[in-house]
Design an enzyme around this catalytic site. Structure first.
Site, PDB file in Angstrom:
ATOM      1  N   GLY A  38       0.777  -1.247   0.000  1.00  0.00           N
ATOM      2  CA  GLY A  38       0.000   0.000   0.000  1.00  0.00           C
ATOM      3  C   GLY A  38       0.802   1.288   0.000  1.00  0.00           C
ATOM      4  O   GLY A  38       0.296   2.325  -0.421  1.00  0.00           O
ATOM      5  N   ASP A  97       1.081   3.527   4.545  1.00  0.00           N
ATOM      6  CA  ASP A  97      -0.062   4.168   3.879  1.00  0.00           C
ATOM      7  C   ASP A  97      -1.110   4.645   4.879  1.00  0.00           C
ATOM      8  O   ASP A  97      -1.600   5.761   4.804  1.00  0.00           O
ATOM      9  CB  ASP A  97      -0.693   3.222   2.828  1.00  0.00           C
ATOM     10  CG  ASP A  97      -0.995   1.825   3.374  1.00  0.00           C
ATOM     11  OD1 ASP A  97      -0.717   1.549   4.564  1.00  0.00           O
ATOM     12  OD2 ASP A  97      -1.510   0.996   2.602  1.00  0.00           O
ATOM     13  N   ASP A 100      -4.520   1.900  11.130  1.00  0.00           N
ATOM     14  CA  ASP A 100      -5.910   1.594  11.439  1.00  0.00           C
ATOM     15  C   ASP A 100      -5.944   1.067  12.880  1.00  0.00           C
ATOM     16  O   ASP A 100      -5.911   1.852  13.824  1.00  0.00           O
ATOM     17  CB  ASP A 100      -6.350   0.567  10.386  1.00  0.00           C
ATOM     18  CG  ASP A 100      -7.804   0.190  10.445  1.00  0.00           C
ATOM     19  OD1 ASP A 100      -8.631   1.066  10.749  1.00  0.00           O
ATOM     20  OD2 ASP A 100      -8.128  -0.968  10.166  1.00  0.00           O
ATOM     21  N   PHE A 150     -13.672   2.986   4.950  1.00  0.00           N
ATOM     22  CA  PHE A 150     -12.703   2.196   4.190  1.00  0.00           C
ATOM     23  C   PHE A 150     -12.319   2.977   2.933  1.00  0.00           C
ATOM     24  O   PHE A 150     -13.156   3.316   2.112  1.00  0.00           O
ATOM     25  CB  PHE A 150     -13.262   0.826   3.821  1.00  0.00           C
ATOM     26  CG  PHE A 150     -12.177  -0.096   3.349  1.00  0.00           C
ATOM     27  CD1 PHE A 150     -11.353  -0.745   4.253  1.00  0.00           C
ATOM     28  CD2 PHE A 150     -11.947  -0.276   1.990  1.00  0.00           C
ATOM     29  CE1 PHE A 150     -10.320  -1.560   3.824  1.00  0.00           C
ATOM     30  CE2 PHE A 150     -10.916  -1.101   1.552  1.00  0.00           C
ATOM     31  CZ  PHE A 150     -10.104  -1.737   2.470  1.00  0.00           C
ATOM     32  N   ARG A 163      -5.493   0.371  -6.553  1.00  0.00           N
ATOM     33  CA  ARG A 163      -4.244   0.969  -6.072  1.00  0.00           C
ATOM     34  C   ARG A 163      -3.743   2.091  -6.982  1.00  0.00           C
ATOM     35  O   ARG A 163      -3.001   2.965  -6.576  1.00  0.00           O
ATOM     36  CB  ARG A 163      -3.134  -0.096  -5.988  1.00  0.00           C
ATOM     37  CG  ARG A 163      -3.377  -1.164  -4.934  1.00  0.00           C
ATOM     38  CD  ARG A 163      -2.091  -1.955  -4.719  1.00  0.00           C
ATOM     39  NE  ARG A 163      -2.298  -3.224  -4.037  1.00  0.00           N
ATOM     40  CZ  ARG A 163      -2.326  -3.381  -2.716  1.00  0.00           C
ATOM     41  NH1 ARG A 163      -2.184  -2.336  -1.925  1.00  0.00           N
ATOM     42  NH2 ARG A 163      -2.499  -4.565  -2.184  1.00  0.00           N
TER      43      ARG A 163
HETATM   44  P1  IMP Z   1      -3.589  -2.037  11.026  1.00  0.00           P
HETATM   45  O1  IMP Z   1      -2.638  -3.136  11.301  1.00  0.00           O
HETATM   46  O2  IMP Z   1      -4.996  -2.384  11.450  1.00  0.00           O
HETATM   47  O3  IMP Z   1      -3.164  -0.688  11.564  1.00  0.00           O
HETATM   48  O4  IMP Z   1      -3.773  -1.934   9.474  1.00  0.00           O
HETATM   49  C1  IMP Z   1      -2.866  -1.378   8.707  1.00  0.00           C
HETATM   50  C2  IMP Z   1      -2.939  -1.895   7.283  1.00  0.00           C
HETATM   51  O5  IMP Z   1      -4.256  -2.274   6.887  1.00  0.00           O
HETATM   52  C3  IMP Z   1      -2.555  -0.760   6.390  1.00  0.00           C
HETATM   53  O6  IMP Z   1      -1.184  -0.777   6.160  1.00  0.00           O
HETATM   54  C4  IMP Z   1      -3.368  -1.026   5.141  1.00  0.00           C
HETATM   55  O7  IMP Z   1      -2.618  -1.824   4.258  1.00  0.00           O
HETATM   56  C5  IMP Z   1      -4.594  -1.763   5.618  1.00  0.00           C
HETATM   57  N1  IMP Z   1      -5.749  -0.834   5.750  1.00  0.00           N
HETATM   58  C6  IMP Z   1      -6.229  -0.275   6.878  1.00  0.00           C
HETATM   59  N2  IMP Z   1      -7.299   0.521   6.622  1.00  0.00           N
HETATM   60  C7  IMP Z   1      -7.468   0.497   5.296  1.00  0.00           C
HETATM   61  C8  IMP Z   1      -8.393   1.153   4.399  1.00  0.00           C
HETATM   62  O8  IMP Z   1      -9.291   1.952   4.776  1.00  0.00           O
HETATM   63  N3  IMP Z   1      -8.238   0.870   3.084  1.00  0.00           N
HETATM   64  C9  IMP Z   1      -7.286   0.012   2.598  1.00  0.00           C
HETATM   65  N4  IMP Z   1      -6.393  -0.604   3.390  1.00  0.00           N
HETATM   66  C10 IMP Z   1      -6.488  -0.370   4.722  1.00  0.00           C
HETATM   67 MG    MG Z   2      -0.242  -1.163   4.551  1.00  0.00          MG
END
Ligand code: IMP
Ligand code: MG
Length: 176
Positions: A38, A97, A100, A150, A163
């Protein structure tokens, strides 16, 4: 799909981040660690906007947690061909990127920190603080703080699609 951040606004903000980073890492070698897939667009634009005098290295790790879903699965897989002693004494800047839940970066950060980098900071294009589960991953550089939606485009995918878009859009739940 609804546009959340226009291409021009993305570019302007990436430019601001690059100026700030160039100043703060002046005289050092900046070890940019890009989290695939990403963050590729963000890394490429950010790197081109850094001060041309700044020494940089590019490194990559691949992380995945989403699969064909808009919800993190909770378990994070990290793939890397880096040997851990590569981080020792380096000024590492993780280029991400979006943050979350925080699980991905928490895992990567812990791993790098155990190998004695000179410094370790996080630069994320997007931050979704409402969704945070793990709180020890506050980024030093944030492009945009966004609501709990999202999003896709500018490197971010839904099931490997979208992407290539030059802007950030909110995916219509009917398209999922
Ligand atoms: P985390 O581990 O939950 O913080 O997620 C991080 C990863 O999830 C990011 O590096 C993204 O690749 C993916 N991600 C989180 N939210 C989104 C979104 O809204 N759209 C697309 N990918 C996301
Ligand atoms: Mg990511």
């Amino acid at each position: 799909m609804k546009i959340l951040i226009e291409e021009a606004d993305l570019q302007e903000r990436v430019d601001e981040l690059a100026k700030k980073i160039s100043k703060e890492y002046e005289g050092k070698t900046l070890y940019l660690l890009c989290i695939l897939k990403g963050s590729v667009m963000f890394l490429a634009d950010l790197a081109k906007k850094l001060d041309t005098d700044l020494h940089t290295e590019f490194h990559f790790v691949e992380a995945s947690s989403y699969g064909e879903s808009t919800e993190s699965s909770g378990s994070v897989e990290v793939e890397s061909s880096l040997s851990h002693d590569e981080f020792e004494g380096k000024d590492v800047l993780i280029v991400e990127d979006i943050i979350d839940t925080g699980r991905t970066l928490s895992k990567i950060k812990k791993d790098i920190n155990s190998h004695n980098p000179a410094s370790l900071k996080i630069c994320t294009l997007l931050d979704k603080p409402e969704r945070r589960v793990i709180t020890d991953v506050e980024p030093e550089y944030i492009g945009f703080t966004i609501p709990d939606k999202f999003v896709i485009g500018y490197g971010l995918d839904y099931d490997q699609q979208y992407r290539n878009l030059p802007f950030i859009g909110i995916l219509d739940p009917e398209d999922i």
